[in-house]
Design an enzyme around this catalytic site. Sequence first.
Site, PDB file in Angstrom:
ATOM      1  N   SER B 132       0.816  -1.218   0.000  1.00 52.66           N
ATOM      2  CA  SER B 132       0.000   0.000   0.000  1.00 52.66           C
ATOM      3  C   SER B 132       0.844   1.260   0.000  1.00 52.66           C
ATOM      4  CB  SER B 132      -0.861  -0.013   1.259  1.00 52.66           C
ATOM      5  OG  SER B 132      -1.466   1.245   1.459  1.00 52.66           O
ATOM      6  N   TYR B 156      -0.940  -0.303  10.045  1.00 52.16           N
ATOM      7  CA  TYR B 156      -1.208  -0.969   8.762  1.00 52.16           C
ATOM      8  C   TYR B 156      -0.009  -0.817   7.833  1.00 52.16           C
ATOM      9  CZ  TYR B 156      -3.526  -1.476   4.144  1.00 52.16           C
ATOM     10  OH  TYR B 156      -3.877  -1.831   2.857  1.00 52.16           O
ATOM     11  N   LYS B 160       2.461  -3.749   6.415  1.00 55.29           N
ATOM     12  CA  LYS B 160       2.689  -3.959   4.976  1.00 55.29           C
ATOM     13  C   LYS B 160       4.196  -3.915   4.690  1.00 55.29           C
ATOM     14  CE  LYS B 160      -1.495  -4.421   3.194  1.00 55.29           C
ATOM     15  NZ  LYS B 160      -1.914  -5.727   2.632  1.00 55.29           N
TER      16      LYS B 160
HETATM   17  N1  LIG Z   1      -4.168   1.653  -1.339  1.00 50.16           N
HETATM   18  C1  LIG Z   1      -4.206   0.695  -0.434  1.00 50.16           C
HETATM   19  O1  LIG Z   1      -3.742   0.795   0.668  1.00 50.16           O
HETATM   20  C2  LIG Z   1      -4.874  -0.514  -0.769  1.00 50.16           C
HETATM   21  C3  LIG Z   1      -6.001  -0.374  -1.475  1.00 50.16           C
HETATM   22  C4  LIG Z   1      -6.667  -1.511  -1.703  1.00 50.16           C
HETATM   23  C5  LIG Z   1      -6.216  -2.732  -1.271  1.00 50.16           C
HETATM   24  N2  LIG Z   1      -5.063  -2.853  -0.599  1.00 50.16           N
HETATM   25  C6  LIG Z   1      -4.650  -4.172  -0.163  1.00 50.16           C
HETATM   26  O2  LIG Z   1      -5.168  -5.083  -1.129  1.00 50.16           O
HETATM   27  C7  LIG Z   1      -5.715  -6.226  -0.483  1.00 50.16           C
HETATM   28  C8  LIG Z   1      -7.171  -6.418  -0.850  1.00 50.16           C
HETATM   29  O3  LIG Z   1      -7.882  -5.230  -0.544  1.00 50.16           O
HETATM   30  P1  LIG Z   1      -9.466  -5.156  -0.592  1.00 50.16           P
HETATM   31  O4  LIG Z   1      -9.833  -3.757  -0.875  1.00 50.16           O
HETATM   32  O5  LIG Z   1     -10.004  -6.250  -1.430  1.00 50.16           O
HETATM   33  O6  LIG Z   1      -9.765  -5.438   0.949  1.00 50.16           O
HETATM   34  P2  LIG Z   1     -11.044  -6.162   1.600  1.00 50.16           P
HETATM   35  O7  LIG Z   1     -11.078  -5.751   3.026  1.00 50.16           O
HETATM   36  O8  LIG Z   1     -12.245  -5.953   0.761  1.00 50.16           O
HETATM   37  O9  LIG Z   1     -10.631  -7.701   1.508  1.00 50.16           O
HETATM   38  C9  LIG Z   1      -9.789  -8.308   2.432  1.00 50.16           C
HETATM   39  C10 LIG Z   1     -10.322  -9.711   2.663  1.00 50.16           C
HETATM   40  O10 LIG Z   1      -9.444 -10.392   3.571  1.00 50.16           O
HETATM   41  C11 LIG Z   1     -10.241 -11.236   4.367  1.00 50.16           C
HETATM   42  N3  LIG Z   1      -9.522 -11.592   5.580  1.00 50.16           N
HETATM   43  C12 LIG Z   1      -9.263 -10.805   6.665  1.00 50.16           C
HETATM   44  N4  LIG Z   1      -8.619 -11.501   7.609  1.00 50.16           N
HETATM   45  C13 LIG Z   1      -8.459 -12.750   7.119  1.00 50.16           C
HETATM   46  C14 LIG Z   1      -7.854 -13.925   7.637  1.00 50.16           C
HETATM   47  N5  LIG Z   1      -7.297 -13.945   8.866  1.00 50.16           N
HETATM   48  N6  LIG Z   1      -7.852 -15.039   6.879  1.00 50.16           N
HETATM   49  C15 LIG Z   1      -8.414 -15.025   5.636  1.00 50.16           C
HETATM   50  N7  LIG Z   1      -9.020 -13.952   5.108  1.00 50.16           N
HETATM   51  C16 LIG Z   1      -9.023 -12.820   5.845  1.00 50.16           C
HETATM   52  C17 LIG Z   1     -11.480 -10.411   4.653  1.00 50.16           C
HETATM   53  O11 LIG Z   1     -12.558 -11.256   5.057  1.00 50.16           O
HETATM   54  C18 LIG Z   1     -11.711  -9.723   3.325  1.00 50.16           C
HETATM   55  O12 LIG Z   1     -12.615 -10.451   2.525  1.00 50.16           O
HETATM   56  C19 LIG Z   1      -5.482  -6.028   1.001  1.00 50.16           C
HETATM   57  O13 LIG Z   1      -4.285  -6.700   1.326  1.00 50.16           O
HETATM   58  C20 LIG Z   1      -5.302  -4.551   1.144  1.00 50.16           C
HETATM   59  O14 LIG Z   1      -4.499  -4.238   2.241  1.00 50.16           O
HETATM   60  C21 LIG Z   1      -4.379  -1.749  -0.341  1.00 50.16           C
END
Ligand SMILES: NC(=O)c1ccc[n+]([C@@H]2O[C@H](COP(=O)([O-])OP(=O)(O)OC[C@H]3O[C@@H](n4cnc5c(N)ncnc54)[C@H](O)[C@@H]3O)[C@@H](O)[C@H]2O)c1
Lengths: 334, 334
Positions: B132, B156, B160
């Site tokens: 991120s 967070y 990361k």
């Molecule tokens: N700009 C940013 O910072 C940014 C933006 C988007 C996404 N991301 C990263 O991309 C990834 C996906 O993002 P997203 O928007 O789809 O997030 P999201 O929160 O929609 O999806 C994350 C998923 O992880 C699952 N999860 C949480 N804990 C868990 C565990 N212990 N075991 C299994 N599953 C678990 C949740 O149930 C959820 O479905 C994440 O790693 C997020 O940090 C970063």
Amino acid sequence: MKVAMTGAAGFLGQRFISRVLADPTLPTPNGPEAVEELRLFDVIRPALPAGADTAQEALTIVTQVGDITCADDLAQLLGDSVDVVIHLAAVVSSAAEADLDLGLRVNLDGTRMLLEACRGLTRPPMVIFASSVAAYGGSLPDVVTDDTALTPQSSYGAQKAIGEQLINDFSRRGLIDGRVLRLPTIAVRPGRPNAAASSFASSIIREPLQGEDAVLPVAEDLLLYLLSPRAVVRNMVHALGIPGSAFGTWRSVMLPGCTVSVGEMLSALARTGGSDVRSRVRHEPDSRIEAIVGSWPARFDTTRATALGFDGDGDIDAIVEAFLEDDCTAGIHQ
Amino acid sequence: MKVAMTGAAGFLGQRFISRVLADPTLPTPNGPEAVEELRLFDVIRPALPAGADTAQEALTIVTQVGDITCADDLAQLLGDSVDVVIHLAAVVSSAAEADLDLGLRVNLDGTRMLLEACRGLTRPPMVIFASSVAAYGGSLPDVVTDDTALTPQSSYGAQKAIGEQLINDFSRRGLIDGRVLRLPTIAVRPGRPNAAASSFASSIIREPLQGEDAVLPVAEDLLLYLLSPRAVVRNMVHALGIPGSAFGTWRSVMLPGCTVSVGEMLSALARTGGSDVRSRVRHEPDSRIEAIVGSWPARFDTTRATALGFDGDGDIDAIVEAFLEDDCTAGIHQ
Ligand SMILES: NC(=O)c1ccc[n+]([C@@H]2O[C@H](COP(=O)([O-])OP(=O)(O)OC[C@H]3O[C@@H](n4cnc5c(N)ncnc54)[C@H](O)[C@@H]3O)[C@@H](O)[C@H]2O)c1
Ligand SMILES: NC(=O)c1ccc[n+]([C@@H]2O[C@H](COP(=O)([O-])OP(=O)(O)OC[C@H]3O[C@@H](n4cnc5c(N)ncnc54)[C@H](O)[C@@H]3O)[C@@H](O)[C@H]2O)c1
């Protein structure tokens, strides 16, 4: 003031303990304070270095055999309160590279568990963490700064970089008051050559001054970034007196070492010991060692460290002099 | 080709799955390959997004409710072999800040356990890790690069940054073939406003185009660095085809977003929807949100990402257009 130290049986721990025994007053952001209790923790029973018997009666020294990956051991170490934690316990570079699990367990889990244990205390302690120049690596600018990305090329370096993130995040959250000192290559270490790739950096000064031959495995134009054991301890002590706010948004600082070529080290050796002493070093190239040590950065801009009051040895002659004064007290073997 | 995905019930996971269902061929460094098996893993049973029923028969989809902090669940997920792991499971920013233990458990331990599980496979899998822009923070240069130190100002971001170190070290050791994509702020997200500090970045486009009012909590000159959901998925797919060696000594790359002021976003909204739509955004300053979002860097030099073939949306109009095409299929509500 209560001070707890992990890795107290190790080289730097022993040096720091000697400093406290010689002068049981340490700086704090609120001025100097007497050390009342020194708690020494290591998987090996920490010895008390020479000078222990001269310690003042007001200083209680407790030694504990324990493992930083054991929560109970850490709880015993920290008790209800501790003012300063000096975290030196580590699996060092070659061992962490040879055994990933061991390095992760001690360097990552151990550091994290120590921080978790600190959360349980009534007051957030100051925590000093020894990081390393090995946290840098890969493709680097000519002059490295505290703002250069940590892209280490060893598991040891990666684990130190992770420890830095934890110390910083716990500090930002107010759970500890952390300081991370990134150490240059330490030279001149006393004792015998060891398996570290940088072992020659001490050997080529130490052995000749003590009448023994030494092997130089790298080219004379190779650059190193050096700090004497004495300066490490002085900077660790200095770190205790800096207010946390002076670090701004990041608690890690590269200590100001001395950029020196191997050729310059040999010239300093000749200046101090004469040409006979100098001639005890013979060149036996070892490309493996050249590759490892050559990947470490040797030019740093340490303006930030200097502004925080940290300081290095000045030059290579001062580093050789420090060895003669601290560890080669029998004098030069001509 | 067998693909396993953690966090498959989440927003980006669902988008990626839709892409595979629409076209079950993915790039590899040796050319395109058909996906034979898609293993979807999440603590919530991953739904199959619309389009699942149109999937080709040759594609087997397995869903598994499991936790990335449970070794048995991960062993079941990976089985004897898997070619690609897309690791998206995470506790996202506000939750990781509110609960340090939860964030450490899922983001640090979970990522590490996933990597440990990969070590048990017969062949090192490719692993894509979503990092991120929040891994950056603190005192930053005007233009941030892949070589800028990660000094995050949130738990967070710290977690990361730690995940990045682990992915890189495991890759360097040949235990996995990792790629870390640092994601810009994702916009325009479909759905409802949420608790994320950056929620407004989607709201101020999404709500007005759908006939609703939106609140702008920051000044119009605040800069953001945006990437559309469509472009994230395109870049995740692209990452699968890059040979590991092309990354050099570091597997992390900041994806090329679009630097845009909030004022420019509102102008784009007016260009697309007209002035009535634009007038549905009202300014209600919130200094807390301004402080958080204002601390994220918004100007990047992504030369390295571009050289690796990653690409962004071009401009804010393309980002608005992507939302209209992908998520606002009912058209603009005048
Ligand atoms: N700009 C940013 O910072 C940014 C933006 C988007 C996404 N991301 C990263 O991309 C990834 C996906 O993002 P997203 O928007 O789809 O997030 P999201 O929160 O929609 O999806 C994350 C998923 O992880 C699952 N999860 C949480 N804990 C868990 C565990 N212990 N075991 C299994 N599953 C678990 C949740 O149930 C959820 O479905 C994440 O790693 C997020 O940090 C970063
Ligand atoms: N330039 C550099 O890279 C550099 C140089 C010197 C020191 N350092 C760092 O400074 C610190 C001290 O270095 P040193 O030269 O004194 O090292 P050292 O190896 O002499 O001492 C480390 C001590 O930690 C102890 N230890 C190991 N695992 C432990 C565990 N699980 N629980 C408790 N104790 C454990 C060892 O027994 C040893 O006494 C280390 O963290 C080291 O990584 C870095």
